[in-house]
Scaffold this active site. Sequence first.
Site, PDB file in Angstrom:
ATOM      1  N   ASP A   1       0.817  -1.217   0.000  1.00  0.00           N
ATOM      2  CA  ASP A   1       0.000   0.000   0.000  1.00  0.00           C
ATOM      3  C   ASP A   1       0.849   1.264   0.000  1.00  0.00           C
ATOM      4  O   ASP A   1       0.477   2.288   0.571  1.00  0.00           O
ATOM      5  CB  ASP A   1      -0.933   0.026   1.227  1.00  0.00           C
ATOM      6  CG  ASP A   1      -1.743  -1.243   1.386  1.00  0.00           C
ATOM      7  OD1 ASP A   1      -2.159  -1.809   0.359  1.00  0.00           O
ATOM      8  OD2 ASP A   1      -1.954  -1.685   2.530  1.00  0.00           O
TER       9      ASP A   1
ATOM     10  N   GLU B   1     -11.137   0.211  -4.323  1.00  0.00           N
ATOM     11  CA  GLU B   1     -10.510   0.708  -3.088  1.00  0.00           C
ATOM     12  C   GLU B   1      -9.239   1.452  -3.456  1.00  0.00           C
ATOM     13  O   GLU B   1      -8.974   1.729  -4.612  1.00  0.00           O
ATOM     14  CB  GLU B   1     -10.195  -0.464  -2.143  1.00  0.00           C
ATOM     15  CG  GLU B   1      -9.204  -1.460  -2.715  1.00  0.00           C
ATOM     16  CD  GLU B   1      -8.882  -2.609  -1.776  1.00  0.00           C
ATOM     17  OE1 GLU B   1      -9.295  -2.558  -0.603  1.00  0.00           O
ATOM     18  OE2 GLU B   1      -8.212  -3.569  -2.221  1.00  0.00           O
TER      19      GLU B   1
END
Length: 479
Positions: free
Chosen positions: A18, A215
């Site tokens: 991430d 997302e």
Amino acid sequence: MKGQAFNPYLPEWEYVPDGEPHVFGDRVYVYGSHDRFGAPMFCVGDYVCWSAPVDDLSDWRREGVIYRRSQDPRNRLGLRLLFAPDVARGPDGRYYLFYAFDFMSVIGVAVCDEPAGRYEFYGHVSWPDGTLYGRRRGDGMAFDPGVLVDDDGRVWLYSGFRTHVPAIVTGGVQTRNDGGYLVELEPDMLTVRGDRRLVFPTEGSGSFAGHGFFEASSIRKYEGRYVFVYSSVHNHELCYASSDRPDGGFSFGGTLVSLGDVGLPGHPDEGHATNYLGNTHGGLLRAGDAYYVFYHRQTNRSSYARQACAERLRGNPRDGFAQAEVTSCGLNGGPLAGRGAYPARIACNLRSSSGAGRVDGRGARRRLARHPYFTQEGSGRAARQYVANLREGAVVGFKYFDLEKTARLSVTARGRGEGRLVVATDEGGADVIGLVGLQGLGCSWGSFSGALASRGEREALFLIVEGDVRVDLLGIELA
């Protein structure tokens, strides 16, 4: 002297998915969540930060733990997990860390005077009446925050999640899961100003057909354009949309990167993926005149041991970006040298004789029992990563090397059975440049080598397994 850079760009023992890259001063800082090898869930570690000089993206330095999950008063016991964060420099010059605890639909904020110092808890994003953002009826799921402080000082917060999350997890309020939401924040970096708006719907008018929002909200402003990066419904790809304003009008730009090069010529769908698929998340970086996309890959036939990678992009925010190919050389700025030792973990293509597959979903280890995978032996900083379980027809690919003066390839391997590695510059084995025999394999690592025919300055190197063997690959050496 600058060293070579390759993917994954952090040490083999580090698992930081991430990744959100930002330039502060003369350094690039990467903020991400923190996996642990062998863990049963995402993001079990506290936040760490890594940084490198803007002009040398091979020289990464671990800045240490910058925020612990137990620092948030809503998580004193440390039971909730810190998912994907982002950092922005506020109007006051301080650095603000935005994070979400797993699926709580609450966004926390910590603050620090330095980009990689020890952040202190600051508060939670809330409506003016004190209601937590993400906990008011009609709120979008407060998840994967992406933050932009614009040139005029206005603060924009993007977040959202497509998957339904039961109300019992989100404080009894059923959040909306219909796309990516935007709110403006007051200069205090905490209080919502105005109302929320659905900017990236997953379906219907305004959605991006075939690449709808899932997302991983990430936002940048480069060359006067607002560029929103997100993970699509396919999960294995990062896509982007751009606009001339931060609060709407975004048009779909395309795919920036796919873990399996899906969408590039010869790879039209997941059945033709060059590598194993799962979720990915990252952001866009401009360093000097170059643009890069940061993302993460999967290891260990699991979604819970992800590693940071990056690729250079062709194009710019105004004219658009072309999809990047997944490579071993990533941040290097060109092919790797055709001499020297390289770890097998920098392979960018990996598949079995029947192709690749997805590591997410139920029963991945069972489904992929005959497939190769990245794994490690040892723990902590003593860990050594390698490619395991190579069988007949498996392919390990590295892109790219300068092979003009390369005459020999050695591999460090172990296993059982007898066979050979066919060395080619293409995945199908049409251009064979060498053979490496695998006689005498055992349970300990050994060296096996063969002559290579030289090729060009930028060549792929594929190792194709032949024979009744089961092989682990620790490294390769070119000479």
